[in-house]
Design an enzyme around this catalytic site. Structure first.
Site, PDB file in Angstrom:
ATOM      1  N   HIS A   1      -6.458  -6.710  -0.807  1.00  0.00           N
ATOM      2  CA  HIS A   1      -6.458  -5.392  -0.970  1.00  0.00           C
ATOM      3  C   HIS A   1      -5.745  -5.006  -1.968  1.00  0.00           C
ATOM      4  CE1 HIS A   1      -7.272  -6.184   3.342  1.00  0.00           C
ATOM      5  NE2 HIS A   1      -8.351  -5.481   3.282  1.00  0.00           N
TER       6      HIS A   1
ATOM      7  N   HIS B   1       0.648  -1.104   0.199  1.00  0.00           N
ATOM      8  CA  HIS B   1       0.084   0.044   0.052  1.00  0.00           C
ATOM      9  C   HIS B   1       1.047   1.222  -0.010  1.00  0.00           C
ATOM     10  CE1 HIS B   1      -3.795  -2.193   0.441  1.00  0.00           C
ATOM     11  NE2 HIS B   1      -3.578  -2.769   1.539  1.00  0.00           N
TER      12      HIS B   1
ATOM     13  N   ASP C   1      -4.723 -12.854   2.986  1.00  0.00           N
ATOM     14  CA  ASP C   1      -6.272 -12.373   3.385  1.00  0.00           C
ATOM     15  C   ASP C   1      -7.330 -12.466   2.648  1.00  0.00           C
ATOM     16  OD1 ASP C   1      -4.886 -10.447   1.795  1.00  0.00           O
ATOM     17  OD2 ASP C   1      -5.032  -8.872   2.995  1.00  0.00           O
TER      18      ASP C   1
ATOM     19  N   ASP D   1      -3.080 -10.138  -2.885  1.00  0.00           N
ATOM     20  CA  ASP D   1      -3.531  -9.579  -1.554  1.00  0.00           C
ATOM     21  C   ASP D   1      -5.120  -9.471  -1.621  1.00  0.00           C
ATOM     22  OD1 ASP D   1      -2.459  -8.526   1.261  1.00  0.00           O
ATOM     23  OD2 ASP D   1      -4.189  -7.545   0.644  1.00  0.00           O
TER      24      ASP D   1
END
Length: 582
Positions: A428, A392, A515, A426
C-alpha cells in the site's frame, strides 16, 4: 553515555556543530600545533583530490550532541594504508571508555577499507630524549594503551629523528596489523612512509629528508618493537563482513490487540517473524531506548499527538472507538467530544484507537529511533521489528492501522546528519511519509505500491505526485497494477534503486511491508520467499547504512519465512564485495 558517528561533510548543521566542537578540542589539547592544521579539517572531508587522501571523521557525542572525543583517519588507497591522524578526548573528558571506544571504532573503519594495516605516530618514550617526567609518563601510557591492541612502533629506522637540530618533539611510526597475520613487506612500507611524509609534511620536510627517512626502513618484512607494557598476545581479527544486524523489537506491542472481526493487524505477526529470523543467525538483539515525545512532534502535528495520548488514556481496557463522521468542509473547528474527534484525526473507518494504541505506537517509535541511533554509531544494518505499523500516518491524521509514522520519524531524525532516502516496499502507498516530506529535499521518498484508486489509500500514490516547492522531484511513486509478475516488481525496484543512487543519500530507511507476498489477505501480488531474497540483495547492494522498519504483512503462515529471506538477501547484498575479497 555516548555514541560514535561518522561525519561525512561540513554542510549539514549538526555536522557543522560537531566540527566546531572538534576544532575547540584541537585548540585546547594541542596548543602548540599550527592553526593551518586545524583550519583545513572541514575541507579535508570534501576535497580528497586536493590532499591526495580521503578523510574520515568520527565523533563521540552524548545525548545532547556534545562532542566528548573524536578521531580523524586518512585513507591512502593507492598504497593500501589507513593513517590515524588524530584521536583525542575533550579536555577533562578522559575516562568513561571514550578513548577505547573510539580506537576500536577506528580499527573497524580501517579494516573495512582492506588496508595492509593502520599507521599512526606516537610520542617516543625514551627517557634520554624526554626529560620532563610528566610528559614521559603520558607517552608511556599512550604506548601501553595501543599495545593492548597489538599496535607497536616499527623499529630499525630513522622515523623518530629530529626535523631540525635539537628538536626533541619526536614520534615513532606505530603499526597496527588489525589482527591480520600477513607480514608487512619493505617495498610496501616504504611507499606508505613516503605517502605519509609527502602528503602530511611536504611543507616541512625537504625531498632529501624524506628520501633519507624512507631508505632507513631496511627490514624485510618490517619488525615491531617487543611489547614493553603488555604481555604478548595474538590479536583477534575483526569479522567486519559478518557484523550482525541490530534487532530492536517492540516488546510491548501486544498490549495493542484489537479483537474485532476482520482486524488483521494482530500480535501474532511479530512472533511469526521472530521465530523465523532467529534461525538466520544474522541478528543481535538490543533493548529499545525511551525517546522523547518531541521526536514525534517534529513530524506529527502536536495537537494530534496530544489528542491521541489523552483520548487513549480516557478509554477502558476493552474499549475501541471508530470514527463515525468526518469534517470534510471545516477543519478549522475540531469538535470537543472525544468520539467525534476521532473522525477529525482519522482518515478511514477501520482503524480504531484503544486504551493502549498510544503506548504501543510510542514503543514502535522508540524502536525505530533506537535503530537510527545504531546506524549512526557502528551498525551498518538495523531492524526495528514493530507493530502497530506507521507509514499511513500523515502529519495530522492516523489510519490504515497506523498511528505514528515510525519510519518517517526515524528518517527525519537521521536527516539532521545527512540526506536520507526513505524507500517504502509495502503493498500500500506510503501516503504518510509522502505527506510529511512532500515539500522537503533532504529526504527522498519512494514508494512501490498497488496503483490507486483501486488500492488503499485510494486517493494518493499517483505517479504525478512528485513533491512541491523545495521538494519538487523528491517524491517518487511507482504504482503497479493489481496483477503483476515478480519480474515486473524487480524491474520497478531497479528503477527506484537507480533514483536513490543518483540522489546520493547518507542513509537509507526501508518501510518494509511483507504484504506484497503471495496470498496476503490485503494484497494481490505473487512474491515468494526467493523473490524477497533477491529484492533484499538489490537493496543491500546500495551499501548504505540502512534502517528497516516493519510495516505491513498479514499472512502469518509465510510472514516469517519471507522476512528471513529478505534479510538474508539484504545482508548478503550489503556485504557481498567484502566477502568476494576475503
Amino acid at each position: 553515555m555516548f555514541r560514535i558517528r561518522r561525519i561525512f561533510d561540513s554542510v549539514v548543521p549538526s555536522n557543522q556543530r560537531a566540527i566546531s566542537q572538534v576544532l575547540e578540542i584541537l585548540r585546547a589539547q594541542f596548543p602548540t600545533a599550527r592553526p593551518i592544521d586545524f583550519e583545513k579539517l572541514p575541507e579535508q572531508l570534501t576535497d580528497p583530490l586536493k590532499y591526495h587522501y580521503r578523510s574520515l571523521l568520527l565523533v563521540a557525542e552524548d545525548g545532547l550532541g556534545k562532542v566528548k572525543g573524536f578521531a580523524m583517519l586518512l585513507h591512502f588507497p593507492d598504497v593500501r594504508a589507513v593513517y590515524l591522524e588524530l584521536i583525542s578526548a575533550a579536555p577533562k573528558g578522559t575516562g568513561g571508555g571514550i578513548g577505547g571506544a573510539l580506537y576500536e571504532r577506528v580499527r573497524e573503519e580501517a579494516l573495512a577499507l582492506r588496508p595492509l594495516g593502520l599507521f599512526f605516530e606516537c610520542s617516543v618514550d625514551d627517557p634520554l630524549v624526554i626529560q620532563d617526567q610528566a610528559v614521559l609518563k603520558n607517552n608511556k601510557a599512550r604506548l601501553k594503551f595501543y599495545e593492548r591492541y597489538g599496535a607497536r612502533p616499527i623499529i630499525n629506522n630513522d622515523y623518530a629523528s629530529p626535523v631540525r637540530p635539537g628538536d626533541r618533539d619526536l614520534y615513532f611510526l606505530v603499526y597496527d596489523n588489525l589482527g591480520q597475520s600477513c607480514p608487512l613487506p619493505r617495498t610496501a612500507l616504504r611507499k606508505i612512509v613516503r605517502a605519509v611524509l609527502e602528503r602530511k609534511y611536504g611543507d616541512l620536510l625537504s625531498e632529501s629528508q624524506i628520501k633519507e627517512v624512507v631508505r632507513s626502513f631496511r627490514d624485510d618484512p618490517a619488525q615491531l618493537r617487543a611489547s614493553r607494557y603488555q604481555k604478548e598476545r595474538t590479536t583477534t581479527k575483526y569479522d567486519i563482513p559478518h557484523k550482525p544486524i541490530a534487532l530492536i523489537v517492540n516488546e510491548g506491542h501486544d498490549i495493542h490487540h484489537v479483537k474485532d472481526r476482520g482486524y488483521v493487524e494482530a500480535p501474532v505477526r511479530i512472533a511469526s517473524i521472530l521465530h523465523e529470523i532467529d534461525k538466520s543467525g544474522l541478528f543481535r538483539r538490543l533493548n529499545p531506548r525511551r525517546m522523547a515525545e518531541r521526536h514525534i512532534k517534529a513530524v506529527h502535528d502536536r495537537h494530534f499527538v496530544d489528542y491521541l495520548r489523552r483520548a487513549c488514556a480516557s478509554l477502558s481496557p476493552t474499549q475501541s472507538i471508530y470514527p463515525i463522521i468526518f469534517p470534510l468542509r471545516n477543519l478549522q473547528k475540531p469538535p470537543k467530544d472525544i468520539e467525534l474527534q476521532v473522525g477529525y484525526y482519522c482518515m478511514d473507518t477501520f482503524t480504531p484507537f484503544s486504551s493502549n494504541a498510544y503506548k504501543a505506537a510510542r514503543g514502535a517509535v522508540d524502536c525505530a529511533l533506537t535503530g537510527a541511533e545504531e546506524i549512526l554509531s557502528d551498525s551498518p544494518l538495523a531492524y526495528a521489528l514493530v507493530r502497530p505499523p506507521g507509514h499511513h500516518a500523515e502529519r495530522r491524521v492516523f489510519g490504515g492501522f497506523c498511528y505514528f509514522n515510525s519510519s518517517a520519524i526515524a528518517a527525519h531524525y537521521l536527516s539532521q546528519f545527512g540526506r536520507v532516502a526513505l524507500l517504502d516496499l509495502d503493498y500500500h502507498h506510503g501516503n504518510g511519509s509522502q505527506d510529511i516530506f512532500y515539500t522537503r529535499d533532504d529526504v527522498l521518498t519512494l514508494s512501490i505500491h498497488g496503483a490507486p484508486p483501486d488500492i488503499y489509500p485510494h486517493f494518493s500514490g499517483f505517479s504525478n505526485e512528485r513533491g512541491e516547492d523545495a521538494g519538487l522531484g523528491f517524491n517518487c511513486n511507482y504504482p503497479l497494477p493489481f496483477q503483476i509478475t515478480a519480474e515486473r516488481y524487480r524491474r520497478t525496484l531497479h528503477e527506484a534503486i537507480n533514483r536513490i543512487r543518483s540522489y546520493k543519500p547518507r542513509f537509507l530507511v526501508i518501510a518494509l511491508g511483507l504484504d506484497t507476498a503471495k496470498d496476503d489477505p490485503t494484497g494481490s501480488w505473487p512474491l515468494m520467499p526467493a523473490d524477497f531474497c533477491v529484492n533484499g540483495q538489490l537493496v543491500g547492494q546500495l551499501k548504505l547504512p540502512t534502517l528497516v522498519v516493519q510495516e505491513g504483512g498479514y499472512r502469518t503462515r509465510t510472514l516469517g519465512m519471507n522476512a528471513r529471506h529478505f534479510f538474508e538477501g539484504l545482508w548478503e547484498g550489503h556485504n557481498h564485495s567484502l566477502l568476494q575479497k576475503k
